[in-house]
Design an enzyme around this catalytic site. Structure first.
Site, PDB file in Angstrom:
ATOM      1  N   ASP A   1     -80.462 117.524  11.762  1.00  0.00           N
ATOM      2  CA  ASP A   1     -81.507 117.753  12.768  1.00  0.00           C
ATOM      3  C   ASP A   1     -81.516 116.642  13.806  1.00  0.00           C
ATOM      4  OD1 ASP A   1     -82.545 119.881  11.060  1.00  0.00           O
ATOM      5  OD2 ASP A   1     -83.305 118.265   9.812  1.00  0.00           O
TER       6      ASP A   1
ATOM      7  N   SER B   1     -83.457 113.234  17.990  1.00  0.00           N
ATOM      8  CA  SER B   1     -84.094 113.700  16.764  1.00  0.00           C
ATOM      9  C   SER B   1     -84.740 115.033  17.103  1.00  0.00           C
ATOM     10  CB  SER B   1     -85.148 112.700  16.305  1.00  0.00           C
ATOM     11  OG  SER B   1     -85.865 113.247  15.238  1.00  0.00           O
ATOM     12  N   ARG B   2     -84.227 116.099  16.470  1.00  0.00           N
ATOM     13  CA  ARG B   2     -84.654 117.414  16.924  1.00  0.00           C
ATOM     14  C   ARG B   2     -85.977 117.883  16.336  1.00  0.00           C
ATOM     15  NH1 ARG B   2     -79.071 118.126  18.082  1.00  0.00           N
ATOM     16  NH2 ARG B   2     -78.438 118.268  15.925  1.00  0.00           N
ATOM     17  N   VAL B   3     -86.415 117.340  15.216  1.00  0.00           N
ATOM     18  CA  VAL B   3     -87.708 117.793  14.679  1.00  0.00           C
ATOM     19  C   VAL B   3     -88.726 116.668  14.552  1.00  0.00           C
ATOM     20  CG1 VAL B   3     -86.733 119.745  13.428  1.00  0.00           C
ATOM     21  CG2 VAL B   3     -86.986 117.570  12.263  1.00  0.00           C
TER      22      VAL B   3
END
Ligand SMILES: Nc1ncnc2c1ncn2[C@@H]1O[C@H](COP(=O)(O)OP(=O)(O)OP(=O)(O)O)[C@@H](O)[C@H]1O
Ligand SMILES: [Mg+2]
Length: 511
Positions: free
Chosen positions: A345, A370-372
């Site tokens: 992620d 940081s995707r989440v």
């Protein structure tokens, strides 16, 4: 009457006989299944026989040496060896065990150093736990997963402010050799003290001296009590390196399923991929790109899919994964890095260029993401982090151009000064994680321009001053920030005031 009586007796005798049979020890009816080793190579054995053996079943060799059935062929079985020993050669007997590999799990492992089969490596006696778990287990179903909502603070300003990680997330740490990958991960473990987090450091294919150093660092910083170190040394059979991350996951899952939060660091999955490539080539599986077997993507995604945040009905536990990958000559487009970038992620990219310049941690902010985690970041960070990343990336680009020595206007000069100040503020030595409130205070000072045009040692000294002042001047800020409060105008003002005091305290000592 008589006939009735005799019938009764017959019935009684029959019942008694039946009871006797059921009390008698059962005869072992299961036939033992043996095979014969036909050849042994580095890390693998081929066995003839064992017709009923299942994939990934444990196989036992003389001397209690273990292997794992891997390639099931019509007339032979390819076995990955987990142990090596003199008893293992052509002609040796191989015996089915009818079970897959499992490892001890539970609280008794905390503070221990174990091998991938859960056997102690630390001379602290046996691991006293009754619970065991198979190293492979299916990843939680989608409906059992909850969104990632709770932050996992690493204590590193550059990560927590710009690339925030959430509990249950999978964040890749990658970079060339000697760029501070291990340091960042261990820092993160050390910062989990008092945060109700169980940490597992899974060392794959490293030198014993490196792991001994990590163990010593964890102990020295009081992190051993909530940590487990799982170590497959570089000179162990490749089978051990291959199973190590699965065993570490199983240990982490135990805590997640109990409703706790756990973190697993895989240091590193490049070594894991290499071990798997070696085994696959020895077992004559067809090689693909960069000679890795075609299923290496599946191998890694299946592993990392196991990390998640469970729904509250299932206890609400989480398992965060920080896989580490070593890149070669900063090539992010190589096979294993691209695979892992797409599985995880987000990634934290460390570069040798920044490392050599002394920008430590050497995080390349422009390439990291940081995707989440952004959604989990403490609200107070937003006051400083909102446009920090964008303006910082712009500064990095601008800096490259300004090197050509062209004359620059005042606005550009100020942008560069601010960018340099922020970069100084983001620097951090090893094993000195900061609480969120202190991070915010320092970054706020930088973005407010208090650090502009100061020498690096000034920024370091003032940052230290802010950290000394904060508990005295604004003791409540720690609780407010950690409790998820927004940074209102008053608190923001108070933080900047505290920073200003630290600047004033430094300036006279400088003059
Ligand atoms: N933030 C930091 N401040 C100062 N020194 C650091 C920092 N991070 C790492 N170092 C130092 O840099 C060196 C390399 O760090 P580390 O072992 O973490 O890198 P690595 O990328 O894991 O290396 P390898 O490729 O060998 O695994 C170590 O000597 C470490 O002490
Ligand atoms: Mg390392």
């Amino acid at each position: 009457m008589k006939s009735e009586g005799s019938l009764h007796t017959v019935l009684e005798q029959t019942l008694e006989a039946a009871a006797r049979i059921s009390r008698a020890p059962r005869a072992a009816l299961r036939a033992e299944e043996y095979g014969e080793v036909t050849s042994v190579g580095h890390g693998v054995a081929r066995v003839r026989g064992l017709p009923g053996v299942r994939s990934e079943e444990l196989v036992r060799f003389p001397g209690d040496l273990l292997g794992m059935a891997f390639n099931l062929e019509p007339d032979e079985v390819g076995i990955i060896l987990l142990d090596e020993g003199p008893g293992l050669g052509s002609g040796a007997l191989a015996r089915r065990t009818h079970r897959v590999l499992d490892v001890p799990v539970g609280e008794a492992l905390l503070g221990r150093v174990v091998d991938p089969a859960g056997r102690p490596l630390d001379n602290a006696g046996p691991v006293r736990t009754t619970a065991r778990a198979t190293i492979e287990s299916p990843a939680p179903a989608i409906i059992d997963r909850a969104p990632v909502t709770v932050p996992m603070s690493t204590g590193a300003k550059v990560v927590d402010a710009l690339i925030p990680i959430g509990r249950g997330q999978r964040e890749l740490i990658l970079g060339d050799r000697q760029t501070g990958k291990t340091g960042l991960a261990v820092d993160c473990i050390i910062n989990q003290k008092g945060q109700r987090m169980i940490c597992i450091y899974c060392a794959i294919g490293q030198r014993s001296s490196s792991v001994a150093k990590v163990v010593a660092d964890l102990r020295q910083h009081g992190a051993a009590a909530y940590s487990i170190v799982l170590f497959a040394p570089g000179d162990a059979p490749p089978g051990q390196l291959f199973i190590a991350p699965y065993a570490a996951m199983a240990m982490g899952e135990y805590f997640m399923r109990k409703g706790l939060d756990a973190l697993v660091v895989f240091d590193d999955l490049s070594q894991h991929a290499r071990a798997y490539r070696e085994l696959s080539l020895l077992l004559r599986r067809p090689p693909g790109r960069e000679s890795f077997p075609g299923d290496i993507f599946y191998i890694h995604s299946r592993l990392l899919e196991r990390s998640t945040h469970l729904r509250p009905e299932l206890g609400g536990g989480s398992l965060t994964a920080l896989p580490i990958i070593e890149t070669e000559e900063q090539n992010l487009a190589a096979y294993i890095p691209t695979n892992l970038i797409s599985i995880t992620d987000g990634q934290i990219y460390l570069t040798p260029t920044l490392f050599q310049k002394g920008v430590l941690p050497a995080v390349d902010v422009g390439t990291s993401v940081s995707r989440v985690g952004g959604k989990t970041q403490l609200p107070a960070y937003r006051a400083v982090a909102a446009d920090l990343k964008l303006s910082y990336s712009q500064f990095e680009e601008l800096e490259v151009f300004s090197r050509f020595g062209t004359r620059i206007d005042e606005h550009t000069r100020r942008t560069l000064a601010r960018g340099r100040a922020v970069r100084e503020a983001l620097k951090q030595p090893l094993y000195d994680p900061l609480p969120a409130a202190e991070q915010i205070a320092i970054l706020l000072a930088a973005t407010s321009g208090l650090f502009d045009d100061l020498p690096p040692e000034g920024v370091a000294a003032i940052s230290a001053g802010i950290r000394r002042l904060l508990p005295v001047e604004l003791p409540r800020i720690y609780e407010l920030v950690d409790g998820g409060a927004d940074l209102d105008a008053d608190s923001r003002q108070a933080l900047v005031e505290a920073a200003r005091k630290a600047v004033d305290a430094w300036k006279p000592s400088k003059a």
